[in-house]
Design an enzyme around this catalytic site. Structure first.
Site, PDB file in Angstrom:
ATOM      1  N   ASP A  80       0.826  -1.205   0.000  1.00  0.00           N
ATOM      2  CA  ASP A  80       0.000   0.000   0.000  1.00  0.00           C
ATOM      3  C   ASP A  80       0.870   1.268   0.000  1.00  0.00           C
ATOM      4  OD1 ASP A  80      -2.403   1.341   0.010  1.00  0.00           O
ATOM      5  OD2 ASP A  80      -2.711   1.177   2.167  1.00  0.00           O
ATOM      6  N   HIS A 215      -9.792   4.394  -1.367  1.00  0.00           N
ATOM      7  CA  HIS A 215      -8.939   4.491  -0.184  1.00  0.00           C
ATOM      8  C   HIS A 215      -9.683   5.277   0.892  1.00  0.00           C
ATOM      9  CE1 HIS A 215      -4.971   2.999  -1.654  1.00  0.00           C
ATOM     10  NE2 HIS A 215      -5.549   3.221  -2.831  1.00  0.00           N
TER      11      HIS A 215
END
Length: 289
Positions: A80, A215
């Site tokens: 990530d 996100h």
């Protein structure tokens, strides 16, 4: 086990989204995996640069590989918010399934140029790896914030999304559609929720024609998440909600057993607390199954 690309295609066909949960230790990973196994749905575990530094990129990759061999739940590993090609290449060589190459803080043209280079480089390391690019402003840090940052000027436009995907060759796109990293104190207390620009999501999906990631899913209105999935979101990231649950569970374990010093007798409280949150999110992302 089928790959992440196949899982994304299947989730799109089924009108559901894959839950992505950041992990920084075995407690979080154990809880997320158990939630996926219970509901029989795929999960993605993510590790940011900071989380990989603590856990170890090769170590978490090895652990996920061993879990795949022993369990019947599809579990995938994502690097990530990776901000350099060197760190991205490190994750690719360690065996990650996907990488978020995030240069969204740079000017658009520079982001395009460097992301294109990263896609080409990472595909030479592992042709099957999925590379995600990010455009727009969703803030920084999966933390508890005092006030809401003004992100209105950093929303992604459909035209930018189309141009970015075509120019870089990314497999997945993370746009800014009203989402925000972290949570406000009022969100932790359940007083307020994040709201999404659903129409913008649908327009970006139509223009970009690739899987989309949301996100900063923590603290988002449930109905907005359902509508976002219907509009084209394929992966939803949850981090802060799990961190809050991890802390609350640990505090509960210490409070109920104030004299205990054995970790495996205290940490199950944190596992159950995190598992409760992960399971509820996965149910929502998978049409409340």
């Amino acid at each position: 086990m089928r790959g992440l690309r196949d899982a994304l295609e299947q989730s799109q066909k089924n009108g559901v989204a894959i839950g992505h949960f950041n992990v920084a230790d075995w407690v979080l990973l154990k809880a997320v995996l158990a939630s996926g196994q219970e509901l029989k749905v795929p999960v993605v575990v993510g590790a940011s640069e900071g989380e990989r530094e603590f856990f170890g990129a090769r170590q978490i990759a090895a652990l996920v590989r061993s879990l795949r061999e022993e369990c019947d739940c599809p579990i995938f590993l994502n690097a990530d918010h990776t901000h350099s090609l060197a760190k991205a290449a490190e994750a690719a060589r360690a065996g990650f399934d996907a990488i978020v190459f995030d240069l969204s803080a740079l000017p658009f043209e520079q982001n395009v140029r460097q992301t294109k280079e990263a896609v080409e480089t990472l595909k030479t390391i592992n042709s099957a790896i999925l590379v995600e690019g990010e455009i727009g402003d969703i803030g920084t840090g999966s933390e508890i914030h005092e006030k809401t940052p003004d992100l209105s000027r950093g929303l992604t436009s459909p035209a930018e999304a189309k141009q970015f995907v075509e120019a870089t060759g990314v497999d997945i796109l993370a746009p800014a559609v009203g989402n925000m990293h972290g949570m406000l104190k009022s969100m932790v207390q359940g007083q307020t929720r994040k709201r999404l620009d659903i129409q913008r999501i649908a327009q970006i999906k139509s223009a970009a024609r690739v899987p989309l990631t949301l996100h900063g899913g923590s603290g988002t209105d449930d109905d907005d998440l359902r509508k976002a999935i219907a509009a084209g979101i394929n992966i939803i990231h949850v981090n802060t909600e799990l961190r809050v649950a991890w802390r609350h569970g640990l505090e509960e374990g210490l409070a109920k057993q104030p004299h205990e010093v054995v970790p495996y007798k205290i940490l199950p409280f944190a596992v159950e607390s995190v598992k409760k949150v992960a399971r509820s999110r996965l149910k929502l992302f998978n049409a409340d199954r």
